[in-house]
Design a protein around this motif. Structure first.
Motif, PDB file in Angstrom:
ATOM      1  N   PRO A   1      -5.954   8.389  -0.226  1.00 45.20           N
ATOM      2  CA  PRO A   1      -5.870   7.923  -1.507  1.00 45.20           C
ATOM      3  C   PRO A   1      -4.275   6.996  -1.398  1.00 45.20           C
ATOM      4  O   PRO A   1      -3.449   7.768  -1.132  1.00 45.20           O
ATOM      5  N   SER A   2      -4.846   5.826  -2.087  1.00 44.68           N
ATOM      6  CA  SER A   2      -3.207   5.090  -2.597  1.00 44.68           C
ATOM      7  C   SER A   2      -3.051   3.920  -3.570  1.00 44.68           C
ATOM      8  O   SER A   2      -4.111   4.174  -4.863  1.00 44.68           O
ATOM      9  N   ILE A   3      -2.545   3.665  -3.757  1.00 44.61           N
ATOM     10  CA  ILE A   3      -1.838   2.939  -4.730  1.00 44.61           C
ATOM     11  C   ILE A   3      -1.934   1.537  -4.661  1.00 44.61           C
ATOM     12  O   ILE A   3      -0.813   1.262  -3.760  1.00 44.61           O
ATOM     13  N   ASP A   4      -2.546   0.473  -4.825  1.00 44.81           N
ATOM     14  CA  ASP A   4      -1.919  -0.559  -4.357  1.00 44.81           C
ATOM     15  C   ASP A   4      -0.856  -1.566  -5.581  1.00 44.81           C
ATOM     16  O   ASP A   4      -1.680  -1.456  -6.866  1.00 44.81           O
ATOM     17  N   VAL A   5       0.325  -2.097  -5.303  1.00 47.41           N
ATOM     18  CA  VAL A   5       0.713  -2.359  -5.801  1.00 47.41           C
ATOM     19  C   VAL A   5       1.241  -3.764  -5.381  1.00 47.41           C
ATOM     20  O   VAL A   5       1.264  -4.288  -4.572  1.00 47.41           O
ATOM     21  N   TYR A   6       1.356  -4.571  -6.358  1.00 47.50           N
ATOM     22  CA  TYR A   6       1.896  -6.083  -6.665  1.00 47.50           C
ATOM     23  C   TYR A   6       2.743  -6.250  -7.011  1.00 47.50           C
ATOM     24  O   TYR A   6       2.779  -6.176  -8.539  1.00 47.50           O
TER      25      TYR A   6
ATOM     26  N   ASN B   1       0.577  -0.885  -0.063  1.00 43.61           N
ATOM     27  CA  ASN B   1      -0.256  -0.565   0.110  1.00 43.61           C
ATOM     28  C   ASN B   1       1.019   1.227   0.141  1.00 43.61           C
ATOM     29  O   ASN B   1       1.781   1.859   1.094  1.00 43.61           O
ATOM     30  N   VAL B   2       1.220   1.992  -1.082  1.00 45.79           N
ATOM     31  CA  VAL B   2       1.473   3.108  -1.280  1.00 45.79           C
ATOM     32  C   VAL B   2       0.584   4.773  -0.924  1.00 45.79           C
ATOM     33  O   VAL B   2      -0.344   4.577  -2.015  1.00 45.79           O
ATOM     34  N   PHE B   3       0.089   5.231   0.086  1.00 48.51           N
ATOM     35  CA  PHE B   3      -0.075   6.047   0.628  1.00 48.51           C
ATOM     36  C   PHE B   3      -0.229   7.426  -0.204  1.00 48.51           C
ATOM     37  O   PHE B   3       1.315   7.385   0.246  1.00 48.51           O
ATOM     38  N   VAL B   4      -0.497   8.714  -1.040  1.00 50.02           N
ATOM     39  CA  VAL B   4       0.261   8.833  -0.958  1.00 50.02           C
ATOM     40  C   VAL B   4      -1.047  10.654  -0.732  1.00 50.02           C
ATOM     41  O   VAL B   4      -1.642  10.383   0.321  1.00 50.02           O
TER      42      VAL B   4
END
Length: 292
Positions: free
Chosen positions: A114-119, A55-58
């Motif tokens: 807001p976040s970016i889910d990275v796999y 989880n990358v929270f911006v």
């Protein structure tokens, strides 16, 4: 009388060869089963690693277009399998679904970012690569926080390594046992033909001439046994996928094909080589040694 004895001998020889084929098939079946278990365990490990989220929270002050561009940049990273932008509204809906209640209405404000889910790709789903990746992300002023389950990553990698080693050990042991069993089965089958081998040798037949038909039969029996084992393996896979549909995410036809081809080649090689050794053994024996 002679015809009766010849018929009885032919039936006995046929029975021996049939039992040899099925003996080879059963041994190869177990080897193939272990191979399929190993493939599924490896695919399960890869599936779990590639579905573990970072989880990358911006920063909430960042413009959505900039966040989307950043997400696309992450998606093109060679270490990343895929990425997904999650706006704060979507994050709230996801959490509401998990909690079963509307916490936004209770609090009066949406506290989520807001976040970016990275796999990550499976090869990079380890703590060393994840730590390095997270440190690089934190250098971006847009990134507020990076989270992932470090303890889960360690435990998962350790468990999968242990499971893989255990399966590989069993496969290696069973492969050795399989070779020994097939070799003994073929030696017993050739033993019933020892007088024929010696008779052909006594009338002047060369070793190559004597050996050739036995080798062809040995290869043919190995191929038949391997095909029987492969058919059973395919049927077992089909039933497994029918009973447990979720296993479909672990299927890999290329790897299955390699397993089946390996079973066929192993059956042909072991059967042919064992036949070669057995025939050579009886070619070297003296006549009086045949009765021992």
């Amino acid at each position: 009388m002679e015809e009766f004895e010849a018929s009885t001998a032919a039936k006995k020889t046929k029975t021996i060869y049939i039992s040899t084929v099925f003996g080879i098939a059963m041994v190869l079946l177990m080897v193939g089963m272990l191979g399929l278990i190993l493939v599924h365990a490896n695919n399960l490990s890869r599936y779990i690693k590639e579905n573990m989220v970072v989880n990358v929270f911006v920063d909430e002050g960042a413009r959505e277009t900039e966040v989307v561009q950043f997400q696309q940049k992450l998606a093109n990273d060679p270490h990343v399998k895929r990425s997904q932008y999650v706006p704060k509204e979507q994050a709230a809906r996801n959490l509401q679904k998990d909690l079963g209640e509307d916490f936004v209405k209770f609090l009066g404000v949406n506290p989520l970012s807001p976040s970016i889910d990275v796999y990550m790709k499976a090869d990079y789903a380890n703590n060393n690569d994840l730590t390095r990746f997270a440190n690089e992300l934190r250098k971006n002023p847009m990134v507020k926080e990076v989270k992932y389950q470090q303890s889960l990553v360690d435990q998962m990698n350790q468990n999968m390594t242990s499971i893989t080693l255990v399966i590989l050990s069993f496969t290696a042991i069973f492969l050795v046992v399989s070779i020994a069993l097939i070799n003994n089965t073929i030696r017993l089958a050739i033993y019933s033909q020892r007088f024929l081998i010696k008779s052909m040798q006594l009338v002047g037949a060369t070793k190559g001439f004597i050996r050739k038909p036995f080798l062809l039969y040995g290869i043919w029996h190995g191929l038949l046994g391997a095909l029987i084992a492969t058919i059973i393996l395919v049927g077992t896979l089909y039933l497994a996928y029918q009973q447990v549909p979720d296993l479909v995410v672990l299927q890999n036809y290329v790897e299955f094909g390699i397993i089946f081809a390996g079973v066929v080649l192993l059956g042909i090689f072991i059967s042919g080589f064992s036949t070669f050794l057995a025939v050579n053994r009886f070619l070297r024996l003296k006549i009086y040694q045949l009765y021992r």
